[in-house]
Scaffold this active site. Structure first.
Site, PDB file in Angstrom:
ATOM      1  N   SER A  49      64.552  29.332  51.815  1.00  0.00           N
ATOM      2  CA  SER A  49      64.806  28.618  53.066  1.00  0.00           C
ATOM      3  C   SER A  49      66.177  29.004  53.644  1.00  0.00           C
ATOM      4  O   SER A  49      66.419  30.178  53.899  1.00  0.00           O
ATOM      5  CB  SER A  49      64.659  27.118  52.802  1.00  0.00           C
ATOM      6  OG  SER A  49      64.558  26.413  53.982  1.00  0.00           O
TER       7      SER A  49
ATOM      8  N   ASP B  44      54.033  26.614  57.636  1.00  0.00           N
ATOM      9  CA  ASP B  44      55.495  26.569  57.619  1.00  0.00           C
ATOM     10  C   ASP B  44      55.990  27.032  58.983  1.00  0.00           C
ATOM     11  O   ASP B  44      55.592  28.102  59.457  1.00  0.00           O
ATOM     12  CB  ASP B  44      55.999  27.509  56.505  1.00  0.00           C
ATOM     13  CG  ASP B  44      57.516  27.535  56.380  1.00  0.00           C
ATOM     14  OD1 ASP B  44      58.198  26.851  57.162  1.00  0.00           O
ATOM     15  OD2 ASP B  44      58.016  28.248  55.483  1.00  0.00           O
TER      16      ASP B  44
ATOM     17  N   HIS C 163      56.120  24.895  53.390  1.00  0.00           N
ATOM     18  CA  HIS C 163      57.546  25.087  53.181  1.00  0.00           C
ATOM     19  C   HIS C 163      58.057  24.248  52.007  1.00  0.00           C
ATOM     20  O   HIS C 163      57.756  23.070  51.911  1.00  0.00           O
ATOM     21  CB  HIS C 163      58.330  24.731  54.445  1.00  0.00           C
ATOM     22  CG  HIS C 163      59.746  25.209  54.395  1.00  0.00           C
ATOM     23  ND1 HIS C 163      60.091  26.507  54.702  1.00  0.00           N
ATOM     24  CD2 HIS C 163      60.892  24.596  54.016  1.00  0.00           C
ATOM     25  CE1 HIS C 163      61.387  26.656  54.528  1.00  0.00           C
ATOM     26  NE2 HIS C 163      61.910  25.523  54.119  1.00  0.00           N
TER      27      HIS C 163
END
Ligand code: NAG
Ligand code: NAG
Ligand code: NAG
Length: 399
Positions: A189, A343, A373
């Site tokens: 991320s 995501d 995600h």
């Protein structure tokens, strides 16, 4: 109906509404995800409420709730864990206890959390580092960095870069018994964003002779320009990371003034003078057909130059690695990219895969069709173990 029945009905409807989460059919263990989403919703609603009342910044409340998941740096029978600083940046170091004659591999890991949250000591990251040591017999450096809202770009980037510069010194690698030809960088991320940015920056750094052998980017955030990609459109309310939360993270990286966030939500933050940058994030040309299906490309609308003048960070390649030109991309090492279908950041990762391949970089793209995600760090999810296993196998073969 008595008053009690009505009240019960009302509570039931509100409760159901709160828990209700429409999910695609291919999501494994949907109830686990719904339960997790209910917990996340509770924390975010609490944080929004506290912010509304002027008690606390949204991110500080979420950070406080997350702090209960921190674990101390405790060694176990296989792994020695310690905390120290690299160039004044706090890091956690995980080394195998087993003696080894040969030099080991090294992995520099960067945690996620939208540049605002998280730490190397969160339970999920701590356990991932231990498992990496066990599986690869490698030395893992898991770095911390200063976070928003207290610190903004480029502090996060610079902290990570300074820690990397320290680690990539011959004497430091010697001390940990790490082979300078087998050092990699990885992050998820926002950590994937920092990993990509740092790896680009290293290429042109004449002071650092030792470079990374591989970079691994796990559902990374890679661009700030277009908040209306197909993945943002399709997953704007998906559990774990909504579009509004991602936009909040991005804007907090640069400033706490909410005017940038508002402009980003409507894709009106990039001034007309910077329109040439859109070629680097043009999903119409960079996404494979499969991901464009049903979407119509519209040229992004332009904002005034005021925001870009006040917060130039959002147009900086160190924040948005997709803005690098092909000449720079060409020198990047072997790259592994994980993207998840559900995501908002999916298309960031896919566009980077396309751009790296166009520039001649070797890229392995692992797209998780039923992924969402954060899946790698959600403890107890089957999908988390599956992704972790694929990730470790790749590292094991390529680092
Ligand atoms: C240590 O390694 C052994 C052998 O791989 C394994 O069985 C054991 O579970 C490990 N211990 C911990 C705490 O991970
Ligand atoms: C936030 O930014 C806007 C637009 O640049 C400006 O008008 C406003 O005064 C700023 N607010 C604060 C609290 O600084
Ligand atoms: C994006 O790509 C499409 C098709 O490849 C092209 O028609 C369009 O002009 C491009 N837009 C920008 C802003 O680069």
């Amino acid at each position: 109906m008595g008053k009690k029945t009505i009240l019960l009905l009302l509570v039931g409807i509100l409760g159901a509404y709160y828990v209700h989460t429409p999910l695609p059919d291919n999501i494994e263990e949907p109830w686990r995800l719904i339960w997790m989403n209910t917990q996340l919703k509770t924390v975010t609603n609490l944080a929004l409420f506290a912010e509304l009342l002027g008690i606390n910044h949204f991110m500080n409340t979420v950070m406080f709730c997350m702090s209960f998941q921190e674990v101390p740096p405790t060694s176990d029978e296989n792994v020695t864990v310690m905390e120290t600083t690299f160039n004044n940046v706090p890091v956690r170091i995980y080394t195998p206890n087993r003696k080894s004659e040969a030099l080991r591999r090294g992995l520099f890991f960067i945690h996620g959390g939208g540049w605002c949250l998280g730490s190397a000591g969160l339970f999920g990251y701590d356990i991932l580092s231990r498992r990496t040591v066990n599986r690869l017999d490698a030395v893992v450096i898991s770095t911390n960095y200063r976070l928003a809202p207290k610190y903004h770009f480029p502090n996060q980037f610079e902290d990570v870069y300074n820690a990397v510069r320290w680690f990539l010194r011959q004497d430091v690698l010697d001390k940990f018994g790490v082979d300078p030809k087998r050092v990699g960088i990885s992050g998820d991320s926002a950590g994937g964003n920092l990993a990509a940015a740092v790896t680009q920056q290293l290429i042109g750094d004449p002071d650092i002779k030792i470079k990374f052998k591989i970079q691994s980017l796990i559902y990374p955030a890679l661009q700030t320009l277009d908040m209306d990609l197909p993945s943002y459109r399709e997953n704007s309310h998906f559990p774990g990371l909504s579009k509004s939360l991602m936009v909040r993270f991005w804007s907090e990286y640069f400033t706490t003034n909410r005017s940038l966030e508002n402009a980003m939500l409507f894709n009106q933050h990039v001034p007309v003078e910077s329109s040439h940058l859109f070629q680097f994030v043009n999903w119409s040309s960079l996404l494979p057909e499969k991901f464009k299906k049903g979407h119509i490309y519209s040229s992004p609308t332009h904002g005034t130059s005021e925001l870009a003048e006040k917060y130039p960070g959002f147009l900086d390649v160190r924040a948005a690695p997709l803005l690098a030109d092909d000449r720079k991309l060409r020198s990047l090492p072997l790259t592994y990219v994980i993207t998840c279908q559900y995501d908002v950041l999916r298309d960031d990762g896919i566009m980077y895969v396309t751009r790296l391949r166009n520039a001649g970089v070797r890229v392995i793209h692992n797209h998780i069709e039923d992924g969402f995600h954060g899946a790698l760090s959600y403890h107890g999810f089957k999908i988390g173990y599956r992704i972790e296993n694929q990730y470790m196998s790749w590292l094991s073969e390529n680092l």
